[in-house]
Design an enzyme around this catalytic site. Structure first.
Site, PDB file in Angstrom:
ATOM      1  CG  HIS A  72      52.425  -6.752  41.015  1.00  0.00           C
ATOM      2  ND1 HIS A  72      53.456  -6.103  41.632  1.00  0.00           N
ATOM      3  CD2 HIS A  72      51.308  -6.478  41.753  1.00  0.00           C
ATOM      4  CE1 HIS A  72      52.996  -5.460  42.691  1.00  0.00           C
ATOM      5  NE2 HIS A  72      51.692  -5.684  42.789  1.00  0.00           N
ATOM      6  CD  GLU A  74      56.880  -7.314  37.312  1.00  0.00           C
ATOM      7  OE1 GLU A  74      57.722  -6.438  37.560  1.00  0.00           O
ATOM      8  OE2 GLU A  74      55.666  -7.170  37.561  1.00  0.00           O
ATOM      9  CB  CYS A 104      57.369  -4.484  43.346  1.00  0.00           C
ATOM     10  SG  CYS A 104      56.393  -6.011  43.371  1.00  0.00           S
ATOM     11  CB  CYS A 107      57.688  -8.810  40.719  1.00  0.00           C
ATOM     12  SG  CYS A 107      55.907  -8.486  40.643  1.00  0.00           S
TER      13      CYS A 107
END
Length: 182
Positions: A72, A74, A104, A107
């Site tokens: 992801h 992040e 999410c 993260c």
């Protein structure tokens, strides 16, 4: 806290200077995300800045490109910052992460454990899920939990523009990556 007037969410009293800077950075990230989508990246982008406004790292979501569900935006940005600063503990650098969408569940954990002090995001998870079908995970009371850990959060920044970026991704026909549930 929730400001009806601006629809900005935060776990502290809204600081107009912080918000103005976050609006500028997130708007730039949203514009750049559109370019990166065309290059095969996912529809999310994260940038980490130090307390003096220096860019430390900026990374896109690369789940599909790298065939790794952990990639992801992040996660990629945090990993890049840790490599650049040669430490797993980023807390002494007073870093801020700016993200095109609410983190999410995975993260959120990475942000908390990395030592990042401030989080600014665009599109909230409810809108992300509605527009894209991504599963953002179960995140009860995360704003309060971050506040307990002295992590400042501002969200819904440049919300409408961010929603348009996500719609562009979906309309492009690119994959919505999530595991199959039987």
């Amino acid at each position: 806290m929730f400001s009806i007037e601006t629809k900005i969410i935060s776990n502290e009293k809204i600081n107009k200077e912080k918000l103005k800077l976050a609006e500028e950075i997130i708007s730039n990230l949203q514009n750049e995300t559109l370019d990166r989508i065309e290059k095969g990246y996912g529809p999310f982008l994260a940038a980490i800045y130090d307390e003096n406004g220096n860019l430390i790292s900026k990374e896109s979501n690369s789940v599909i490109e790298n065939n790794c569900s952990n990639n992801h935006a992040e996660m990629n940005a945090i990993k890049s910052a840790q490599e650049k600063l040669n430490t797993y503990d980023l807390s002494k650098y007073n870093l801020k992460i700016y993200i095109t969408a609410e983190p999410c569940i995975m993260c959120l954990g990475a942000i908390m454990w990395s030592g990042i002090k401030e989080v600014y995001f665009g599109v909230n998870s409810k809108s992300v899920e509605k527009i894209t079908g991504f599963d953002e995970g179960f995140k009860p009371n995360w704003l309060k939990e971050f506040k307990k850990r002295k992590i400042t959060v501002y969200g819904n920044i440049k919300l409408k523009k961010g929603e348009e970026v996500l719609k562009t991704y979906v309309n492009s026909g690119k994959p919505i990556y999530k595991p199959e549930r039987v």
